[in-house]
Design a protein around this motif. Structure first.
Motif, PDB file in Angstrom:
ATOM      1  N   GLU A 136       0.854  -1.192   0.000  1.00 30.34           N
ATOM      2  CA  GLU A 136       0.000   0.000   0.000  1.00 30.34           C
ATOM      3  C   GLU A 136       0.891   1.244   0.000  1.00 30.34           C
ATOM      4  OE1 GLU A 136      -3.093  -0.163  -0.499  1.00 30.34           O
ATOM      5  OE2 GLU A 136      -3.713  -2.169   0.159  1.00 30.34           O
ATOM      6  N   ARG A 137       0.323   2.379  -0.456  1.00 33.77           N
ATOM      7  CA  ARG A 137       1.100   3.610  -0.589  1.00 33.77           C
ATOM      8  C   ARG A 137       0.475   4.751   0.195  1.00 33.77           C
ATOM      9  NH1 ARG A 137       2.353   4.505  -6.948  1.00 33.77           N
ATOM     10  NH2 ARG A 137       2.060   6.631  -6.159  1.00 33.77           N
ATOM     11  N   GLU A 138       1.290   5.701   0.582  1.00 38.78           N
ATOM     12  CA  GLU A 138       0.795   6.860   1.311  1.00 38.78           C
ATOM     13  C   GLU A 138      -0.304   7.601   0.540  1.00 38.78           C
ATOM     14  OE1 GLU A 138       1.818   8.256   4.487  1.00 38.78           O
ATOM     15  OE2 GLU A 138       2.588   6.229   4.697  1.00 38.78           O
ATOM     16  N   ASP A 139      -0.180   7.658  -0.785  1.00 38.17           N
ATOM     17  CA  ASP A 139      -1.136   8.422  -1.591  1.00 38.17           C
ATOM     18  C   ASP A 139      -2.376   7.621  -2.000  1.00 38.17           C
ATOM     19  OD1 ASP A 139      -0.148   6.727  -3.548  1.00 38.17           O
ATOM     20  OD2 ASP A 139       0.740   8.308  -4.772  1.00 38.17           O
ATOM     21  N   GLY A 140      -2.472   6.382  -1.528  1.00 34.01           N
ATOM     22  CA  GLY A 140      -3.648   5.577  -1.832  1.00 34.01           C
ATOM     23  C   GLY A 140      -3.610   4.860  -3.167  1.00 34.01           C
ATOM     24  N   LYS A 141      -2.469   4.856  -3.847  1.00 32.51           N
ATOM     25  CA  LYS A 141      -2.376   4.241  -5.170  1.00 32.51           C
ATOM     26  C   LYS A 141      -1.641   2.902  -5.140  1.00 32.51           C
ATOM     27  CE  LYS A 141      -2.639   8.636  -7.645  1.00 32.51           C
ATOM     28  NZ  LYS A 141      -1.986   9.550  -8.609  1.00 32.51           N
ATOM     29  N   THR A 175      -4.804   4.598   2.211  1.00 30.03           N
ATOM     30  CA  THR A 175      -4.007   5.817   2.311  1.00 30.03           C
ATOM     31  C   THR A 175      -3.221   5.818   3.625  1.00 30.03           C
ATOM     32  OG1 THR A 175      -5.896   6.990   3.287  1.00 30.03           O
ATOM     33  CG2 THR A 175      -5.596   7.168   0.899  1.00 30.03           C
ATOM     34  N   GLY A 176      -2.353   6.812   3.771  1.00 30.77           N
ATOM     35  CA  GLY A 176      -1.385   6.867   4.861  1.00 30.77           C
ATOM     36  C   GLY A 176      -1.842   6.397   6.214  1.00 30.77           C
ATOM     37  N   GLU A 222      -4.371   4.759   7.125  1.00 28.66           N
ATOM     38  CA  GLU A 222      -4.998   3.436   7.157  1.00 28.66           C
ATOM     39  C   GLU A 222      -3.978   2.302   7.140  1.00 28.66           C
ATOM     40  OE1 GLU A 222      -9.098   4.214   4.671  1.00 28.66           O
ATOM     41  OE2 GLU A 222      -7.206   4.275   3.555  1.00 28.66           O
ATOM     42  N   ARG A 272       5.725  10.860   0.752  1.00 30.28           N
ATOM     43  CA  ARG A 272       4.368  11.404   0.599  1.00 30.28           C
ATOM     44  C   ARG A 272       3.605  10.748  -0.545  1.00 30.28           C
ATOM     45  NH1 ARG A 272       7.491  15.632   1.928  1.00 30.28           N
ATOM     46  NH2 ARG A 272       7.728  16.318  -0.235  1.00 30.28           N
ATOM     47  N   ARG A 273       4.274  10.035  -1.435  1.00 33.20           N
ATOM     48  CA  ARG A 273       3.567   9.228  -2.438  1.00 33.20           C
ATOM     49  C   ARG A 273       3.597   7.761  -2.030  1.00 33.20           C
ATOM     50  NH1 ARG A 273       5.826   9.244  -7.836  1.00 33.20           N
ATOM     51  NH2 ARG A 273       7.823   9.612  -6.828  1.00 33.20           N
TER      52      ARG A 273
END
Length: 225
Positions: free
Chosen positions: A124-129, A136-137, A139, A180-181
């Motif tokens: 999973e990624r901080e930016d939800g992608k 997202t972060g 979560e 941040r991404r």
């Protein structure tokens, strides 16, 4: 339902055997992936310790790092022999299933419940992608964020069939550019401090003592539940 001490011991021994067999099977499937898991475990434990995590949390990220790619046991051999930088779309979809498969392999071991989430969410990624759920972060469990950073660093600083290793400085730049991404910025800076002070993990092979220590710590902890 409470189990007797003898019953808990038998359950723990079965789980110990299962985890050991999973580690061995991963090595037979792909030696790089197994060795990568050992290094990621050590990096993750170092970062968690530096961040002030408790002993149990450090142990969780160690097991999570060790088995973060265990779901790749179910992937086709084409993925392990691929020498192209970019996977074809079909193989890419298959790779994206490995966190789900890994979590499924570990989910029935009750005392590994926190570890299951780390395996499930480490892409999973901080930016939800990221995948598999696009969290997202806030979560994403902190341990999964730690494994993600450790995973990336080891992947780019070691040789793979489709990619030559990069320098440590280049790896730091990749991590910082991903803040941040992909990654938590505070965790990245703490990780870089740890590597600058204490160096990288050796690449040559696996560390069975680490696996044995982590797995036996898991079963010992379960025996007191």
């Amino acid at each position: 339902m409470r189990h007797s001490n003898a019953s808990r011991k038998r359950i723990c021994e079965r789980h110990l055997q299962l985890l050991t067999e999973l580690s061995r099977a991963l090595g037979e499937k792909d030696r790089y992936t197994q060795a990568h898991g050992y290094r990621v475990a050590r990096y993750a434990m170092r970062l968690a310790t530096r961040l002030g995590f408790g002993h149990r949390e450090v142990w969780d990220v160690g097991i999570g790092g060790l088995f973060h790619d265990v779901g790749k046991l179910a992937l086709s051999d084409q993925i392990f022999t691929n020498r192209e930088t970019r996977l074809p779309a079909e193989l890419k979809r298959e790779v994206r299933c490995h966190p789900l498969i890994g979590a499924a392999l570990l989910k029935d071991i009750d005392y590994l419940e926190p570890v299951v989430d780390l395996v499930l969410f480490h892409h999973e990624r901080e930016d939800g992608k990221g995948y598999p759920f696009g969290l997202t972060g806030r979560e994403i469990p902190p341990g999964a964020k730690i494994i993600s950073i450790s995973d990336c660093f080891d992947a780019v600083t070691t040789d793979r069939p489709y990619q030559k290793r990069k320098s440590i400085r280049a790896a730091f730049e990749i991590l910082r550019n991903g803040c941040r991404r992909y990654f938590c910025e505070d965790y990245v800076e703490t990780f870089i401090e740890e590597i600058e002070e204490n160096g990288i993990e050796l690449e040559n092979g696996t560390d069975p003592l680490l696996a044995d220590e982590l797995i036996r710590s898991a079963t010992a902890g379960a025996g007191t539940m």
